[in-house]
Design an enzyme around this catalytic site. Structure first.
Site, mmCIF file in Angstrom:
data_model
loop_
_atom_site.group_PDB
_atom_site.id
_atom_site.type_symbol
_atom_site.label_atom_id
_atom_site.label_comp_id
_atom_site.label_asym_id
_atom_site.label_seq_id
_atom_site.Cartn_x
_atom_site.Cartn_y
_atom_site.Cartn_z
ATOM 1 N N HIS A 53 1.836 -3.954 -2.439
ATOM 2 C CA HIS A 53 0.702 -4.741 -1.962
ATOM 3 C C HIS A 53 0.650 -6.085 -2.672
ATOM 4 O O HIS A 53 1.370 -6.357 -3.614
ATOM 5 C CB HIS A 53 -0.628 -3.978 -2.109
ATOM 6 C CG HIS A 53 -1.181 -3.920 -3.499
ATOM 7 N ND1 HIS A 53 -2.458 -3.485 -3.776
ATOM 8 C CD2 HIS A 53 -0.646 -4.222 -4.707
ATOM 9 C CE1 HIS A 53 -2.678 -3.535 -5.078
ATOM 10 N NE2 HIS A 53 -1.605 -3.971 -5.661
ATOM 11 N N CYS A 92 -1.593 -8.633 -9.654
ATOM 12 C CA CYS A 92 -1.663 -8.048 -8.312
ATOM 13 C C CYS A 92 -1.635 -9.127 -7.231
ATOM 14 O O CYS A 92 -1.577 -8.822 -6.044
ATOM 15 C CB CYS A 92 -2.885 -7.147 -8.165
ATOM 16 S SG CYS A 92 -2.581 -5.480 -8.803
ATOM 17 N N HIS A 100 4.259 -6.250 -5.143
ATOM 18 C CA HIS A 100 4.676 -5.321 -6.204
ATOM 19 C C HIS A 100 4.194 -3.953 -5.793
ATOM 20 O O HIS A 100 3.349 -3.824 -4.903
ATOM 21 C CB HIS A 100 4.063 -5.728 -7.560
ATOM 22 C CG HIS A 100 2.581 -5.633 -7.544
ATOM 23 N ND1 HIS A 100 1.791 -6.626 -7.019
ATOM 24 C CD2 HIS A 100 1.736 -4.643 -7.918
ATOM 25 C CE1 HIS A 100 0.527 -6.263 -7.078
ATOM 26 N NE2 HIS A 100 0.454 -5.061 -7.613
ATOM 27 N N HIS A 124 2.900 0.223 -6.434
ATOM 28 C CA HIS A 124 2.167 1.191 -7.259
ATOM 29 C C HIS A 124 2.562 2.595 -6.820
ATOM 30 O O HIS A 124 2.886 2.824 -5.653
ATOM 31 C CB HIS A 124 0.656 1.050 -7.079
ATOM 32 C CG HIS A 124 0.082 -0.195 -7.679
ATOM 33 N ND1 HIS A 124 -0.162 -0.322 -9.027
ATOM 34 C CD2 HIS A 124 -0.297 -1.368 -7.119
ATOM 35 C CE1 HIS A 124 -0.677 -1.517 -9.266
ATOM 36 N NE2 HIS A 124 -0.764 -2.185 -8.126
ATOM 37 N N ASP A 136 3.210 5.604 2.859
ATOM 38 C CA ASP A 136 4.295 5.801 1.892
ATOM 39 C C ASP A 136 5.484 4.877 2.167
ATOM 40 O O ASP A 136 5.955 4.771 3.300
ATOM 41 C CB ASP A 136 4.757 7.264 1.914
ATOM 42 C CG ASP A 136 5.675 7.582 0.738
ATOM 43 O OD1 ASP A 136 5.476 7.033 -0.365
ATOM 44 O OD2 ASP A 136 6.613 8.390 0.928
ATOM 45 N N HIS A 137 5.945 4.211 1.119
ATOM 46 C CA HIS A 137 7.060 3.262 1.192
ATOM 47 C C HIS A 137 6.799 2.116 2.164
ATOM 48 O O HIS A 137 7.733 1.582 2.769
ATOM 49 C CB HIS A 137 8.380 3.975 1.504
ATOM 50 C CG HIS A 137 8.920 4.728 0.325
ATOM 51 N ND1 HIS A 137 8.376 5.921 -0.100
ATOM 52 C CD2 HIS A 137 9.908 4.448 -0.540
ATOM 53 C CE1 HIS A 137 9.017 6.331 -1.164
ATOM 54 N NE2 HIS A 137 9.962 5.464 -1.462
ATOM 55 N N GLU A 150 -4.671 4.285 -8.784
ATOM 56 C CA GLU A 150 -3.698 3.209 -8.603
ATOM 57 C C GLU A 150 -2.728 3.196 -9.779
ATOM 58 O O GLU A 150 -1.548 2.866 -9.638
ATOM 59 C CB GLU A 150 -4.398 1.864 -8.464
ATOM 60 C CG GLU A 150 -3.458 0.734 -8.092
ATOM 61 C CD GLU A 150 -4.206 -0.543 -7.760
ATOM 62 O OE1 GLU A 150 -4.296 -0.883 -6.567
ATOM 63 O OE2 GLU A 150 -4.709 -1.186 -8.695
HETATM 64 NI NI NI Z 1 -1.415 -4.098 -7.756
#
Ligand code: NI
Length: 135
Positions: free
Chosen positions: A15, A34, A40, A42, A80-81, A125
């Site tokens: 995200h 972020c 990047h 999580h 996911d992914h 997160e």
């Molecule tokens: Ni982040």
């Protein structure tokens, strides 16, 4: 007698937190790492809980297998992914913060859970940062 039944799940996603109407400096001030323009990832941990009366016939509040399959089809398959900003329609105009991901998760699951049950979503997160939404 109400019992809360929980199922843990997991997804990896990328995200970026930013506002289009803010410049890079402001985005960086508010969202820090972020806000990296290159995104990047999580490792999100999800705990979905259903609270309700135990069914007299089955002894279940909800069949955990049903809950597991629901989380898989509605959340894991969708998130996911994925790059949440670019690939998940709900976040194309909504900042994919942990708060918003928890709310979106709850909204995606709620229509599939019997209304006599309460639904709660906890989203980690990071191992230390987590949010809770229950409607
Ligand atoms: Ni982040």
């Amino acid at each position: 007698m109400k019992v809360k039944v929980s199922r843990k799940a997991h997804f990896n996603a990328a995200h970026r937190l930013y506002r289009k109407d803010w410049d890079d400096k402001r985005n960086n001030q508010i969202f820090g790492k972020c806000s990296n323009p290159n995104f990047h990832g999580h490792n999100y941990e999800l705990i979905v809980s259903v609270n309700g009366e135990i069914d007299e016939e089955t002894g279940f509040v909800i069949d955990v297998k049903v809950l597991k399959d629901l989380i898989k089809s509605e959340i894991e398959d969708a998130f996911d992914h994925k790059n949440l900003n670019l690939e998940v329609p709900e976040f194309m105009e909504l900042n994919p913060t942990a708060e918003n991901i928890a709310v979106v998760t709850w909204k995606k699951l709620r229509p599939h859970i019997d209304l006599k049950h309460e639904l709660e979503v906890v989203l980690y997160e990071t191992p230390r940062n987590f949010v809770t939404f229950s409607g």
